[in-house]
Write a protein that holds these residues in place. Structure first.
Motif, PDB file in Angstrom:
ATOM      1  N   MET A   8     -15.321 -34.936  32.268  1.00 50.00           N
ATOM      2  CA  MET A   8     -15.164 -35.909  31.184  1.00 50.00           C
ATOM      3  C   MET A   8     -16.303 -36.926  31.160  1.00 50.00           C
ATOM      4  O   MET A   8     -16.829 -37.273  30.105  1.00 50.00           O
ATOM      5  CB  MET A   8     -13.832 -36.652  31.333  1.00 50.00           C
ATOM      6  CG  MET A   8     -12.619 -35.818  30.966  1.00 50.00           C
ATOM      7  SD  MET A   8     -11.114 -36.778  31.306  1.00 50.00           S
ATOM      8  CE  MET A   8      -9.945 -35.979  30.187  1.00 50.00           C
ATOM      9  N   GLU A   9     -16.655 -37.403  32.356  1.00 52.94           N
ATOM     10  CA  GLU A   9     -17.704 -38.428  32.421  1.00 52.94           C
ATOM     11  C   GLU A   9     -19.048 -37.874  31.953  1.00 52.94           C
ATOM     12  O   GLU A   9     -19.815 -38.558  31.281  1.00 52.94           O
ATOM     13  CB  GLU A   9     -17.805 -38.998  33.846  1.00 52.94           C
ATOM     14  CG  GLU A   9     -16.735 -40.046  34.107  1.00 52.94           C
ATOM     15  CD  GLU A   9     -16.496 -40.291  35.588  1.00 52.94           C
ATOM     16  OE1 GLU A   9     -17.311 -39.843  36.416  1.00 52.94           O
ATOM     17  OE2 GLU A   9     -15.466 -40.924  35.915  1.00 52.94           O
ATOM     18  N   TRP A  23     -22.121 -37.108  24.727  1.00 53.99           N
ATOM     19  CA  TRP A  23     -21.709 -37.578  23.393  1.00 53.99           C
ATOM     20  C   TRP A  23     -22.417 -38.880  23.031  1.00 53.99           C
ATOM     21  O   TRP A  23     -22.874 -39.051  21.897  1.00 53.99           O
ATOM     22  CB  TRP A  23     -20.195 -37.800  23.350  1.00 53.99           C
ATOM     23  CG  TRP A  23     -19.374 -36.559  23.472  1.00 53.99           C
ATOM     24  CD1 TRP A  23     -19.720 -35.306  23.061  1.00 53.99           C
ATOM     25  CD2 TRP A  23     -18.062 -36.435  24.048  1.00 53.99           C
ATOM     26  NE1 TRP A  23     -18.699 -34.424  23.345  1.00 53.99           N
ATOM     27  CE2 TRP A  23     -17.676 -35.089  23.936  1.00 53.99           C
ATOM     28  CE3 TRP A  23     -17.175 -37.339  24.622  1.00 53.99           C
ATOM     29  CZ2 TRP A  23     -16.436 -34.622  24.397  1.00 53.99           C
ATOM     30  CZ3 TRP A  23     -15.947 -36.879  25.079  1.00 53.99           C
ATOM     31  CH2 TRP A  23     -15.581 -35.536  24.969  1.00 53.99           C
ATOM     32  N   SER A  24     -22.500 -39.784  24.017  1.00 55.21           N
ATOM     33  CA  SER A  24     -23.131 -41.075  23.732  1.00 55.21           C
ATOM     34  C   SER A  24     -24.593 -40.895  23.340  1.00 55.21           C
ATOM     35  O   SER A  24     -25.154 -41.719  22.620  1.00 55.21           O
ATOM     36  CB  SER A  24     -23.023 -41.997  24.949  1.00 55.21           C
ATOM     37  OG  SER A  24     -21.669 -42.340  25.162  1.00 55.21           O
ATOM     38  N   GLY A  51     -25.521 -38.413  21.561  1.00 54.51           N
ATOM     39  CA  GLY A  51     -25.527 -37.643  20.310  1.00 54.51           C
ATOM     40  C   GLY A  51     -25.554 -36.137  20.520  1.00 54.51           C
ATOM     41  O   GLY A  51     -25.770 -35.388  19.568  1.00 54.51           O
ATOM     42  N   ILE A  52     -25.356 -35.693  21.752  1.00 53.24           N
ATOM     43  CA  ILE A  52     -25.370 -34.251  22.029  1.00 53.24           C
ATOM     44  C   ILE A  52     -23.970 -33.686  21.816  1.00 53.24           C
ATOM     45  O   ILE A  52     -22.978 -34.274  22.247  1.00 53.24           O
ATOM     46  CB  ILE A  52     -25.853 -33.992  23.477  1.00 53.24           C
ATOM     47  CG1 ILE A  52     -27.320 -34.442  23.612  1.00 53.24           C
ATOM     48  CG2 ILE A  52     -25.687 -32.511  23.848  1.00 53.24           C
ATOM     49  CD1 ILE A  52     -27.820 -34.469  25.036  1.00 53.24           C
ATOM     50  N   LYS A  53     -23.895 -32.553  21.125  1.00 52.78           N
ATOM     51  CA  LYS A  53     -22.604 -31.923  20.849  1.00 52.78           C
ATOM     52  C   LYS A  53     -22.134 -31.178  22.097  1.00 52.78           C
ATOM     53  O   LYS A  53     -22.823 -30.264  22.562  1.00 52.78           O
ATOM     54  CB  LYS A  53     -22.721 -30.944  19.685  1.00 52.78           C
ATOM     55  CG  LYS A  53     -23.272 -31.566  18.412  1.00 52.78           C
ATOM     56  CD  LYS A  53     -23.252 -30.565  17.267  1.00 52.78           C
ATOM     57  CE  LYS A  53     -24.048 -31.051  16.080  1.00 52.78           C
ATOM     58  NZ  LYS A  53     -25.499 -30.749  16.187  1.00 52.78           N
ATOM     59  N   ALA A  54     -20.992 -31.573  22.636  1.00 52.56           N
ATOM     60  CA  ALA A  54     -20.565 -30.995  23.905  1.00 52.56           C
ATOM     61  C   ALA A  54     -19.067 -30.761  23.944  1.00 52.56           C
ATOM     62  O   ALA A  54     -18.298 -31.480  23.316  1.00 52.56           O
ATOM     63  CB  ALA A  54     -20.966 -31.924  25.059  1.00 52.56           C
ATOM     64  N   GLU A  55     -18.674 -29.735  24.699  1.00 51.19           N
ATOM     65  CA  GLU A  55     -17.271 -29.425  24.922  1.00 51.19           C
ATOM     66  C   GLU A  55     -17.037 -29.191  26.410  1.00 51.19           C
ATOM     67  O   GLU A  55     -17.980 -28.980  27.174  1.00 51.19           O
ATOM     68  CB  GLU A  55     -16.880 -28.155  24.149  1.00 51.19           C
ATOM     69  CG  GLU A  55     -16.824 -28.331  22.653  1.00 51.19           C
ATOM     70  CD  GLU A  55     -16.223 -27.107  21.957  1.00 51.19           C
ATOM     71  OE1 GLU A  55     -15.156 -27.239  21.351  1.00 51.19           O
ATOM     72  OE2 GLU A  55     -16.840 -26.035  22.028  1.00 51.19           O
ATOM     73  N   GLN A  99     -18.941 -37.517  28.220  1.00 53.51           N
ATOM     74  CA  GLN A  99     -19.057 -38.851  27.630  1.00 53.51           C
ATOM     75  C   GLN A  99     -20.522 -39.274  27.538  1.00 53.51           C
ATOM     76  O   GLN A  99     -20.958 -39.806  26.517  1.00 53.51           O
ATOM     77  CB  GLN A  99     -18.228 -39.802  28.513  1.00 53.51           C
ATOM     78  CG  GLN A  99     -18.161 -41.216  28.054  1.00 53.51           C
ATOM     79  CD  GLN A  99     -19.181 -42.082  28.724  1.00 53.51           C
ATOM     80  OE1 GLN A  99     -20.028 -42.653  28.037  1.00 53.51           O
ATOM     81  NE2 GLN A  99     -19.142 -42.189  30.054  1.00 53.51           N
TER      82      GLN A  99
END
Lengths: 513, 513
Positions: free
Chosen positions: B410-411, B417-418, B420-424, B414
Motif C-alpha cells: 500500500m505504501e 499514485w502521488s 501520478g503513476i497508474k498502479a495496482e 501510495q
C-alpha cells in the motif's frame, strides 16, 4: 429562455435542464478530466450503459424516490425508464456478466430525476454523476481504503487541500449501537434515518422526531445520543473498542474491528488525517452494508473545511446557508460533494447466483463545479474561465490595396495545425488589424502571428505575445523566419505554460485559502 | 443477455442499446479524445444540451423519420422527446442565444432513434455522434474549407491516411443541373433523393425510379445522367465552368463559383488531394443549402480508399458487402463515416430574427470504432486493445511465515499514485507471487514492482519489465533504492512510451495498408 420575443416556438430547455456552453463547459470538462485521471490511475476501466433501462430493472431499488423516475412513452415494444443513478445499471451489468468476478469500473454520465428543480441551488432534473466502484470478494477493507484514497486524490488535485473532510462511519457499528441502546428491530431504519439528519438539525429536534413521530422510548433516545454525537479519529475508535456493551454485540464488534483495519490501511495510504469518524453519519440508501462515507466542504463560503473539533463546535445550530441546502442528489447529505459506501447485496437482487460484493463512491460534479467556479471568480483566475484553449491567432495587415492575405493566413494556420498548435484566423477576406486583435483578446488567446506583405515577401512573420506591458522588449513582437515559426512558437508556448499556472490543479492549489 | 438462466429479472439492455466496457470502451474513448483534440485545435468550444428537448422543438425537422423519435411519457408537465441528432439542439441553442453571432461549437454525445436495430451491422437505437459546426455570417467558403481540413485532420490522426475520400458537391450546382435538364420544380427533391442512391444502385435502377416511380420524362433523366455520373477534381470543375447551359443558370453559376473558391482554399489548407468532386452526392436531409460532403472508406475491408478513378471503375456494380450496408445514421450514406454540409436556414426555423448561417460535420463514431477495431484485431495490435492503462503492478513475496506485506505494498502504491503513476496491487492479505504475476500479465501491465522482505529491510525493491525475452540482461528485474523508485520507474515508462507506439494515431498510422 428566449431572449427574443415573438417566436412561434417555446424556445427553452425542458424544466430542470440546462445547456452548458463557453467557459462553464470548459471548466466542467477540466473537472471531469481531473476525476477520470484519478480513476484511471487506480486501474479503473470505463463502463458506459444506455441512458434508459428496462423499467423492471429500476423497480424496487429507490424506495419512495421511485416516483421521481422518468418513464419513456409506450410506443410499442419494451417499457423503459431513464436511469436514476449509475449504481443500479452497474449492478445490472455485473449480474448479466457473471463471468466478471472482479472489476474496478468508472462511469461519468448524466442521470435523471423528476424532482422539483431549484436551478439557482444547483438541483436539476438532468445532472452528471462521476462514479468509481470496486466489485469483487477481497480481504476486508482493502478496496474500501483505496476508495478513500481515491476521494483524497480527486479533491487534492482539484485544489481543495484543507477544504474538505471525509465523514466515515460503518453500518454495522450503527446497527450495533441501535441494538445496544434498545431500538426495536422494526424501528432500525426509521431511527437510522432520523440520526442521519443530525447534520442539519440539532439533537433536540432529532430526538423529538424519534420519540414523537417514530414512537421510540425517550430513554432509548438518550442512550443513542451518547454514541451518535461523537466524532473523532483513532482515539474515538479506541474508546469504543473498550466499550463493553458494544463489544458484546456481534454487529458492533465486527464493525469496530473493520474500522480499526480501515484506519491502519488509511495510514499506509497516507490519508488518515483526511477522515472524521462520525457516528451520526447514517446515509439514506437502504442498500449499504458496511463502511459509509460522505465528503463535506465549506469551500463555497471560502471557509476552511471542518476539523472534527470545528464540526463539534457548530453542532446544534441547525441553521443553513443557501450553499448548505440539500444537494441535488438525495443520496448526498447537506453540503456534501461526494458520497458512497459498501453495498454487498445489490447485485444479488438481480441475480442471486451472480452475487458480488461492491464498494464505491459517487462525486456530485454539479456541486463541485459551482464551488470551483465561485472560487475562480472570487479570485479572478480569468485563465481558468476561458471559453476555448486556442494558442495563436493568425492575422495580417497591409497598406492601400491590401488584399487581406487570406490564403497566406490559411497556409500559416495549416502549418500550425499540422504541428498540433491550436490556431484561429479571421473568416473575413479583408479583416482590419484592430478587428483581428480584438478577436484574439476576446478569446484570451496568448499569441498573435502577424503577417505583413513586406515581411512575408522576405520569408518572415511576427510573433506577438498578447498583453505584454508597455516598455517590454517584445511588446511589438519578434520577427522570425516562416520556416522556424512552428518551433519558435512552440518554445514560447512551453515557456508560458511553465511560467503560468496551467493545469486546473495548479491553478486551484495555488489560490489562497 | 443474461448468461445465467432462472433469474426473475429480464436481465438485458433495451433493444438496440448495449453496454460498452473493457477494451472496447477504452478504444472508443481514445477515438473521442482524438476527435475532440482536433476540434479544440480549431478553436471549438464545447456545448452540452439536455438529452431530451421539448417535443415541439423537434417537430417538423426530420420529415418522415419523425416517427423514429423517442417520446417521454406524459407524467405531468412538459411534453418531451429524446434528441434525434445534435444539429437541431444546436440550432435551438443559437435561436435562444441571439447575442451569439458566431461560434465554433463541438458536441460529442448520444442520440436516439427508434429504428429497427441491426446490432451486428452497427445500427443501434442509442449511438454517439461527434459534431463540429461553425455558425456565423462570413466571407464565402472560408469556414466551409476549414471544416474539410478538420475532417482530414481527424482521419489522418486516426491513422487512416490513404484510406478515406471526401465526396464533395454543392446543392446549388445540383439544383442548377436539375433545372437545366428540365426537372419540374415540384420534382426537385424526389429526383435529388433518387440521385443520392447512385452510391448503392446502378444508374439503370436510379433512372427507372425517376421515370417509373417519380414520373420524370426519360429524356430529362438521360440529360441528368450526363452530369451526375461525373466525379473528379479541378479538371471537372473547369469543364463545368465552360458549360454554357449551366452558366446560364443562376444557381449553378453561383454554386460553381463557390466550388472554385472552395478548391482554392482547400489548396491553401493542403487537403485538395483528399476530396472527390462527386456530382452524384445529394445527401438526404432537406435543410442543406450549400456545399455538402460525405466521407467514404473501405477501411473495414482493408482496401485502399477509392481514388476518383477507382470509384468510377466500380460504379454500376450495385453489390453490397456487409460492411457497406446502410449506416446506422440515415443522414450518412453507404459506407460513409462522416457527413455534413452548409445549412443556412435551420436556425431561422426557430427564430427568424436570430437567423444565422451554419456549416458543419458529423462523425459516425460507431462505424469508425468498428473499422478501427477490426483493423487492430487483424494486425494484432494488442496494446491498443488493453482494458486499462495501468503502468505498474506492486507485488510482494516471501518465505515461510510470509505476512503478505500488505501495508508495505500500500505504501509503495501510495508513493506511485502521488507521482501520478497508474498502479495496482492485490487486494489479498497474502497473495501468492504467481497470482500477482498473472494479474499483471492479464492486465498487460508493463512493469512489476517486486517487494521482498530482505530487500525492503535494506531500503530496496525490484523493478521488473514484464515480457522481456529469456536472456535479456534485465529479465530478472533491476534492484533500486526505494527512495529513487519513482524516478527510476518514470525513466523506464518514458523510454517504453517513446520506443513503443504509444498514441492511437501512431499505432494506427504505423500499420501496413
Amino acid at each position: 429562455m428566449a431572449k427574443d420575443k415573438g417566436s412561434s416556438f417555446n424556445l427553452k430547455t425542458p424544466k430542470g435542464t440546462k445547456d452548458w456552453s463557453g467557459s462553464d463547459a470548459l471548466l466542467r470538462d477540466r473537472i471531469f478530466t481531473t476525476i477520470a485521471n484519478v480513476f484511471k490511475r487506480h486501474g479503473g476501466t470505463a463502463l458506459d450503459t444506455p441512458v434508459f433501462e428496462l423499467r423492471e430493472i429500476l423497480a424496487g431499488k429507490y424506495g419512495e424516490d421511485s416516483k421521481l423516475i422518468y418513464d419513456l412513452k409506450d410506443q410499442g415494444g419494451e417499457i423503459c425508464s431513464l436511469r436514476y443513478d449509475l449504481t443500479v445499471p452497474f449492478a445490472r451489468w455485473l449480474a448479466m456478466n457473471s463471468d466478471v468476478r472482479s472489476i474496478k469500473r468508472y462511469h461519468i454520465a448524466k442521470v435523471y430525476r423528476r424532482d422539483q428543480p431549484a436551478i439557482n441551488k444547483g438541483r436539476m432534473r438532468e445532472f452528471y454523476q462521476c462514479d468509481f466502484d470496486i466489485a469483487g470478494a477481497f480481504d476486508p477493507m482493502v478496496p474500501d481504503a483505496e476508495i478513500i484514497r481515491i476521494i483524497c486524490e480527486v479533491f487534492e488535485e482539484l485544489g481543495w487541500t484543507g477544504r474538505y473532510t471525509i465523514k466515515l462511519n460503518h453500518r454495522k457499528i450503527l446497527d450495533g449501537v441501535f441494538a445496544v441502546c434498545g431500538v426495536p428491530e422494526d424501528k432500525l431504519r426509521p431511527i437510522s434515518s432520523a440520526v442521519d439528519k443530525l447534520d442539519k438539525m440539532p439533537w433536540a429536534d432529532v430526538r423529538k422526531e424519534m420519540v414523537d413521530d417514530k414512537g421510540l422510548d425517550g430513554e432509548v433516545a438518550d442512550r443513542i445520543e451518547k454514541y451518535v454525537m461523537n466524532k473523532g479519529s483513532r482515539e474515538l475508535l479506541d474508546s469504543l473498542l473498550k466499550d463493553e456493551a458494544l463489544n458484546a454485540n456481534a454487529s458492533a464488534k465486527a464493525g469496530l474491528e473493520e474500522m480499526a483495519l480501515m484506519m491502519d490501511y488509511l495510514e499506509a495510504f497516507n490519508v488518515l488525517d483526511k477522515i472524521s469518524f462520525d457516528m451520526s453519519l447514517a446515509r439514506g440508501l437502504d442498500y449499504y452494508t458496511g463502511v459509509i462515507y460522505e465528503v463535506v466542504t465549506e469551500g463555497s463560503a471560502g471557509v476552511q473545511a471542518d476539523a472534527p473539533e470545528a464540526q463539534k463546535a457548530k453542532k446544534g445550530k441547525g441553521k443553513l446557508t443557501e450553499d448548505d441546502d440539500r444537494s441535488n442528489d438525495p443520496t448526498l447529505g447537506v453540503g456534501s460533494v461526494a458520497a458512497g459506501g459498501r453495498y454487498d447485496n445489490l447485485v444479488g437482487m438481480f441475480q442471486p447466483k451472480a452475487q458480488i460484493p461492491c464498494v464505491g463512491i459517487s462525486f456530485g460534479v454539479d456541486r463541485i463545479f459551482s464551488i470551483t467556479k465561485a472560487r475562480l471568480e472570487r479570485e479572478q483566475k480569468a485563465d481558468a474561465l476561458r471559453k476555448s484553449e486556442v494558442d495563436a491567432y493568425v492575422m495580417a495587415f497591409g497598406g492601400k490595396g491590401f488584399n487581406g492575405m487570406l490564403k497566406e493566413r490559411m497556409e500559416i494556420c495549416q502549418k500550425l495545425w499540422s504541428a498540433g498548435i491550436k490556431a484561429e484566423f479571421s473568416y473575413k477576406l479583408k479583416p482590419k488589424l484592430p478587428q483581428q486583435f480584438k478577436a484574439a483578446e476576446q478569446g484570451a488567446i496568448p499569441f498573435g502571428i502577424i503577417l505583413g506583405e513586406e515581411e512575408l515577401a522576405a520569408g518572415k512573420c511576427r510573433i506577438k505575445e498578447m498583453g505584454l506591458p508597455e516598455g517590454h522588449p517584445e511588446k511589438e513582437g519578434v520577427e522570425v523566419d516562416i520556416t522556424s515559426l512552428v518551433s519558435e512558437l512552440q518554445t514560447r508556448l512551453a515557456k508560458k505554460q511553465q511560467g503560468a499556472i496551467s493545469s486546473l490543479a495548479a491553478q486551484l492549489q495555488g489560490t489562497s485559502v
